[in-house]
Design an enzyme around this catalytic site. Sequence first.
Site: not given
Lengths: 182, 290, 368
Positions: B32, B249, B252, B274, B280
């Site tokens: 980090g 979606c 899909c 998506c 997708c």
Amino acid sequence: MIEPIWQTPLQQQVFRQLLDAYSYPGKVQTLADTLPAAAYHALLATLLDGTSSLCDRDGLLEATQWPLLQAQPAPLSTARFILCDGAQAADFTPLLGTLTDPEQSATLLLAVASIGSGAQALRLRGPGIQQETTLELAGLHPSWLAQRADWCCHFPLGVDCLLTDTQRRFVAIPRTTQLEVC
Amino acid sequence: MSTATDYPFGFLDSYAKKEVRRTVLKAIAIPGYQVPYSSREMPMGRGFGTGGLQLTLSLIGEGETLKVIDQGSDDSVNAVNLRHFIELTCPSINTTTRTQEATLIQSRHRIPEQPLREDQVLVLQVPYPDPLVIVEPSETRRKVMHGEADYSRLLVKLYEDLVHFKEITISHRYPTRINGHYVIDPSPIPRYDVPKLHQSPALLLFGAGREKKVYAVPPYTLAEPLVFDDVPFRTEDFTDRVSGERRACQRCGSRDSFLDEFSDPNTGGKVYQCSDSDYCTQQQEQAHGE
Amino acid sequence: MGYVAIKGGGKAIAGAEALLDYLRTEQGEAGLPLDTHTIETQLRYLHSRVMSEGGLYHPTLAALAIKQSLGDTLEAAFALRAFRSTQPRLLESPLLDTRNLRVVRRISSAFKDIPGGQMLGATTDYALRLLKMQLLDESPEQFRAIAKAWLADTPQTDIPDTFPKVLDALRAEGLLPEPQPAAGTPFDITREPLVFPVPRSAALATLARGETGSLLAIAYSNMRGYGDVHPTVAELRVGYLPVLLPHPISGELIEAGEVLITECEVVAMYGKAEKGQKPTFTLGYGACFGHNEVKAISMAILDRALQNGQANGKPQNPSEDPEFVLLHVDGIDSMGFCTHYKMPHYVTFQSDMDRLRTTQQQQQEGKA
């Protein structure tokens, strides 16, 4: 032909093994068999250039290797890379970085007899490790473990260690890894 | 010097790569923490992923399989541009759009839907690396705050949000604490992707070229979005407020992916797809296969 | 309805590139391609600017960069900078003494008479900015006649190649402090990131390849009142500086060539002296590749302002703040980031809308 250790495609592979080693502390890496058996040679060649400082405490490198590594020689107290014979005791304090610049700390390369098998066993916990993992090795002077614990007790200060052996194996123990002798 | 193919493998000279490589290892060792590096100029604009690109070019080797996405899509202009450049300067690599085939993924604004594995590395492009910049303009002072893990002013900012709006208004780039110390800007990924940082099997690298920083979330590492005990972290809500159902979606049918919102030119109504185009496509392939 | 996401990116990019190249050549059969030497000589200020902001002294490639970017200074400097990333740093020159500058222009606004004399050289400073309509259809013959006539009319003089520095005279009088020997090796901004506080050498290097307009804007803020440098141009010189490099084998210094530079030294009013010292003027320094006087003067003012900020312990205005100045003057960084806003931000905007809608709903529920 350029020796394999200086070939950039091989250095890229060594770097990816270093990346894997740092990502998963305790995971033993084995270098390509065209590289020298003492693993620290390839690691130093991959990491160092003219802007890096190196201290070879125990004279493991030959004089002819220095110009090729290009690294600046430095004392133990200021070197950013320190190469030691891990069988000898830890008797110094390396750079630990500062609170604002913890990356200005040393990376220790400790040459030991064997990694992945041996009489010494360590239990590792911390980032990069699911639950815990164990590391077997041989030839590490016990003083390193006590010293490292001191050096790394005030995160983000600390040192990052690379243990290397003479069968092209190495392993990384960054400052975040908690070590325990099992 | 007329074409990119006259340039060395990976474009950057070997000293530049070594510097990036040393920086990356420090970044993993100090999870980090934003490690400064010199950051070379790349032949695309600062802000177009030059930090991510320098990471990719320093990591990549022969035989590697690379995927490049932007906004979740392999075919968006910037992703195509970056992939094309990497292909030109790294002739012996393969590229793919399928997440599971890639060994190295460079992305802007998304983490793929498909879970990543230990043998994959994700490189995220970062425009603003420092989450403290909203409360402290001076980098010198921010470095002290990070070192001391002093995020009180950031928490005050979140609290003020709650007072004003009854809601934390940070939409993306959600400040996330890594391994209990440093708080990172996880790059402009949506909140939906933030939980994927936590205990990820794959290494996550972040490159900010213009701001000259590299940071990392190592695998299997704690990653906690900054919140208050009584206000849970919430990801984007795709619930249809009328039906009460999670939107799907339209392509899909998936009900568990991050969605892009469109206006249907025919009806004027809203439709959803998506954001991750590969996910997708693979969902559709599976549906057809069944 | 098909998949609406930004498809066909590759085709679009290729098309856009082809169109740009068409624009470059749209004169068609009537046109002649610009040759790089023409750019170098006839667009010399543009050329200077690109070399300086690109941070690479390569006259031919700088001209090429201008040609391929259709004269956009930011783009051209950018291409040059990107090329630089592929080149390793092999040798370092020692500190070069600009007393050895082969001067083509030098002026001082501090003194009427300076050792060696003023040398006006080529400048537009005193020209009337009236459009020269006759250049609209200048014929090759007329064009060549100008240079020929100038060369024929110029009397042979024995102007020396180098001149003493005005600052040396001020120092001899005790009006300026003695130069401080540089501490350690200069900071290489191409190899090290700026982590503040940075040494003066890092600031100077950043300013030297900064974007001219950015330097001018921040320096101008200081001139207008957001600051108090009140500079006097002690000396401004333009000329060719011999570059010395150590021979790779023998290590002996050899002259590898020369670079055109502009150098400016400004003197500013004195501040409080250290205890036991007498007060002196203070100094600001600017230098850049090529002939670019506005940039060199702006840089000298900013150097002075930054030193003031450091001496006071706390910047009193933006031009005295190292983070503010040094992180915002690089043209490659700033133009790149400005341009990136044109890229898709669908995901983040989706996320923004989610927050706004949720917040609106919260308020609605609060009222109900």
